[in-house]
Design a protein around this motif. Structure first.
Motif, PDB file in Angstrom:
ATOM      1  N   ALA A   9       0.827  -1.203   0.000  1.00 53.33           N
ATOM      2  CA  ALA A   9       0.000   0.000   0.000  1.00 53.33           C
ATOM      3  C   ALA A   9       0.861   1.253   0.000  1.00 53.33           C
ATOM      4  O   ALA A   9       0.500   2.277   0.568  1.00 53.33           O
ATOM      5  N   ALA A  10       2.011   1.166  -0.669  1.00 52.25           N
ATOM      6  CA  ALA A  10       2.927   2.302  -0.619  1.00 52.25           C
ATOM      7  C   ALA A  10       2.712   3.301  -1.749  1.00 52.25           C
ATOM      8  O   ALA A  10       3.130   4.452  -1.656  1.00 52.25           O
ATOM      9  N   LEU A  79      10.314   1.263  -5.222  1.00 43.94           N
ATOM     10  CA  LEU A  79      11.226   0.720  -6.237  1.00 43.94           C
ATOM     11  C   LEU A  79      10.669  -0.530  -6.901  1.00 43.94           C
ATOM     12  O   LEU A  79      11.361  -1.174  -7.677  1.00 43.94           O
ATOM     13  N   GLY A  80       9.421  -0.872  -6.572  1.00 40.92           N
ATOM     14  CA  GLY A  80       8.801  -2.033  -7.201  1.00 40.92           C
ATOM     15  C   GLY A  80       8.178  -2.970  -6.187  1.00 40.92           C
ATOM     16  O   GLY A  80       8.446  -2.873  -4.985  1.00 40.92           O
ATOM     17  N   THR A  81       7.347  -3.877  -6.695  1.00 39.45           N
ATOM     18  CA  THR A  81       6.584  -4.740  -5.786  1.00 39.45           C
ATOM     19  C   THR A  81       7.485  -5.709  -5.003  1.00 39.45           C
ATOM     20  O   THR A  81       7.183  -6.028  -3.850  1.00 39.45           O
ATOM     21  N   TYR A 103      -2.689  -6.574  -2.596  1.00 38.57           N
ATOM     22  CA  TYR A 103      -2.544  -5.136  -2.882  1.00 38.57           C
ATOM     23  C   TYR A 103      -3.614  -4.365  -2.109  1.00 38.57           C
ATOM     24  O   TYR A 103      -4.780  -4.747  -2.113  1.00 38.57           O
ATOM     25  N   GLY A 104      -3.207  -3.268  -1.524  1.00 39.55           N
ATOM     26  CA  GLY A 104      -4.154  -2.434  -0.778  1.00 39.55           C
ATOM     27  C   GLY A 104      -5.172  -1.730  -1.656  1.00 39.55           C
ATOM     28  O   GLY A 104      -6.167  -1.212  -1.148  1.00 39.55           O
ATOM     29  N   ASP A 105      -4.943  -1.717  -2.964  1.00 40.26           N
ATOM     30  CA  ASP A 105      -5.885  -1.012  -3.849  1.00 40.26           C
ATOM     31  C   ASP A 105      -6.786  -1.980  -4.606  1.00 40.26           C
ATOM     32  O   ASP A 105      -7.434  -1.606  -5.569  1.00 40.26           O
ATOM     33  N   GLY A 140       0.339  -7.742 -16.180  1.00 40.20           N
ATOM     34  CA  GLY A 140       1.358  -8.756 -16.396  1.00 40.20           C
ATOM     35  C   GLY A 140       0.691 -10.018 -16.950  1.00 40.20           C
ATOM     36  O   GLY A 140      -0.448 -10.324 -16.601  1.00 40.20           O
ATOM     37  N   GLU A 154       5.909  -8.893 -17.495  1.00 38.22           N
ATOM     38  CA  GLU A 154       5.239  -7.595 -17.384  1.00 38.22           C
ATOM     39  C   GLU A 154       4.946  -7.058 -18.785  1.00 38.22           C
ATOM     40  O   GLU A 154       5.692  -7.309 -19.728  1.00 38.22           O
ATOM     41  N   SER A 170      -3.068 -11.117 -11.216  1.00 42.49           N
ATOM     42  CA  SER A 170      -3.823 -10.251 -10.302  1.00 42.49           C
ATOM     43  C   SER A 170      -2.873  -9.526  -9.357  1.00 42.49           C
ATOM     44  O   SER A 170      -3.221  -8.491  -8.788  1.00 42.49           O
ATOM     45  N   GLY A 171      -1.677 -10.113  -9.147  1.00 44.10           N
ATOM     46  CA  GLY A 171      -0.726  -9.560  -8.186  1.00 44.10           C
ATOM     47  C   GLY A 171      -0.705 -10.334  -6.879  1.00 44.10           C
ATOM     48  O   GLY A 171       0.246 -10.239  -6.110  1.00 44.10           O
ATOM     49  N   LEU A 198       8.067  -8.188  -8.290  1.00 42.20           N
ATOM     50  CA  LEU A 198       7.736  -9.377  -7.500  1.00 42.20           C
ATOM     51  C   LEU A 198       7.463 -10.571  -8.428  1.00 42.20           C
ATOM     52  O   LEU A 198       7.726 -11.728  -8.075  1.00 42.20           O
TER      53      LEU A 198
END
Ligand code: UD1
Ligand code: CA
Length: 450
Positions: A9-10, A79-81, A103-105, A140, A154, A170-171, A198
């Motif tokens: 969630a950054a 700097l990335g997941t 993911y927080g979103d 991705g 990606e 989905s992540g 990631l």
């Protein structure tokens, strides 16, 4: 197998065009972050780590409000997941079990889907949640053969053939926490975005002879929010689902499209909800209660057989026992209404307790605030509060007591007593007739002069 959650969630969410961190924008009355945390919480995680970056303090406050045991770590630079996950790993030191990255979103991942991923860990060291995208866009791509996942590429780095793949990432990823740490440490940033992906852990795991697998979910679950338009779409999707679920579980919605639910609304079978009702967070409605048109409810409990509205507002801490009736233009905050209480019209009850079967007359107000402190009003059972009574708190009205219409009650009223606190009526015979005659004469005279 113990589970821990890592919630990313950054990100700033530049495209929200907002001063507020993206994950704190709300759907159905709760921040996106809270939706993600709640989905993960259904797995009873041993630890929950939230990676914050933009708006750290606000994100921390929201995360801790939802789960006071959560750890919030800071990723100063995004700097990335993979880098984000690396920031979370120290908080998982000593934890033995699986870590799930969320993911927080992305608010709509269902607990059942996460459970399916955990189950798939019996077959694969790394499990990735994928979906068939109607429009794969910049997601991705999952390069897979059936359930077996070869790698994730990606969009920016994908060849035209790879871009033609519609199976997307989905992540959400699940792996043993220690292995995740090892793999993330090996991720580099030699790619089109110059980010630590990631997604690279799939190939890294496979290079170690470990297997990776895909679990599929419907695309709707993976809906992420990047813009205000997507936030509105997420709200609409949430409401559509909540309405359908309410109808399915035996709730009558007279006009479903006009009812808005909170993220955690609970409504019992055979409850009836009229048109244009808005549920904020924290509402429970028991079976058979009726919410009439144009009510706004939040943080309240409505028991069996109670009726509310039309045009009523129940604020946090409103507790309505069975068969309570709350009518139009009534506001209730932090007040307990025992069984059978009637508050029919134009009333404010705040910081109060009302005993069973008491009748609150039209226009009653608990004057609970002196400008600095809030004070309580205690009203007993079977009392009768006359219309337009001002109850200047702190004050008590005993069981079976009455207040006279129009009274300003500043002192306690004993049980069974009547309190009258208004100026006595004076009647002046013939006064009105004489008064108006004089005024009319005056007006006639002015016209004559003009
Ligand atoms: C990511 C995935 C992509 C997937 C897509 C699904 C990677 C490399 N790519 O891409 O395969 O299809 O999500 O939506 O993982 N975040 C941080 N710190 C960072 C970077 C990101 O906390 O340094 C957070 C973001 O706030 C966001 C989430 O991680 O909540 C995803 O990051 P984002 O940059 O949106 O990833 P995508 O490029 O969309
Ligand atoms: Ca994204």
């Amino acid at each position: 197998m113990p589970i821990s959650l890592i919630i990313l969630a950054a990100g700033q969410g530049t495209r929200m065009n907002s001063d507020r961190p993206k994950v704190l924008h709300a759907v159905a009355g709760a921040p996106l972050l809270v939706h993600a945390m709640a989905a993960g919480a259904a797995l009873a995680p041993e630890r929950t780590v939230v990676v914050a970056g933009h708006g750290v303090e606000a994100v921390r406050a929201a995360a801790l409000a939802q789960d006071e045991t959560a750890t919030v770590v800071v990723q100063a630079e995004q700097l990335g997941t993979a880098h984000a996950v690396a920031q979370a790993l120290p908080a998982l030191a000593g934890f033995a079990g699986d870590a799930i990255v969320l993911y927080g979103d992305t608010p709509f991942i269902r607990p059942e889907t996460l459970e399916a991923m955990v189950a798939a860990r019996a077959r694969h060291a790394v499990v990735v949640l994928g979906f068939e995208a109607a429009n794969p866009g910049r997601y991705g791509r999952l390069i897979a053969r059936g359930e077996a996942l070869d790698r994730i590429v990606e969009f920016k780095d994908a060849s035209p053939e790879e871009r033609a793949v519609t199976l997307c990432n989905s992540g959400v990823i699940c792996a043993d926490a220690e292995l995740l740490g090892d793999l993330v440490a090996a991720v580099g940033n030699a790619n089109a975005a110059g980010e630590y992906y990631l997604t690279d852990i799939v190939e890294l795991a496979r290079a170690r002879g470990l297997s990776a697998g895909v679990v599929l979910c419907p695309e709707a679950e993976t809906l992420g929010v990047n813009t205000r338009a997507e936030l509105a779409a997420a709200e609409a999707a949430f409401q559509a689902r909540a309405r359908a679920e309410a109808l399915e579980t035996g709730v009558t919605l007279t006009a479903p499209d006009t009812v808005f639910f909170g993220w955690d609304t609970v409504i019992g079978r055979d409850a009836v909800v009229g048109p244009h009702v808005v549920f904020g967070p924290g509402v429970t409605v028991e079976s058979g209660a009726e919410i009439r048109a144009f009510c706004h409810l939040e943080g309240c409990h409505i028991s069996r057989g109670a009726t509310v509205g039309p045009f009523a507002r129940l604020r946090p801490g409103a507790e309505l026992a069975e068969d309570v009736h709350v009518g139009n233009f009534v506001e209730i905050k932090n007040a307990i209404l025992d069984e059978g209480v009637k508050v029919g019209h134009l009333t404010y009850l705040g910081d109060a307790h009302v005993g069973e079967q008491t009748n609150i007359g039209a226009g009653t107000i608990t004057c609970n605030y002196d400008g600095v402190f809030k004070h309580r009003t205690e009203i007993g059972a079977r009392a009768f509060i006359g219309s337009d009574t001002m109850l200047v708190a702190p004050v008590r009205v005993g069981d079976g007591a009455m207040t006279a219409t129009g009274s300003v009650i500043t002192r306690d009223v004993p049980a069974a007593a009547l309190a009258v606190a208004r100026a006595p009526q004076v009647v002046k015979e013939g006064f009105a007739a004489k008064f108006f005659a004089r005024l009319r004469a005056l007006k006639a005279q002015q016209k004559g002069n003009g």
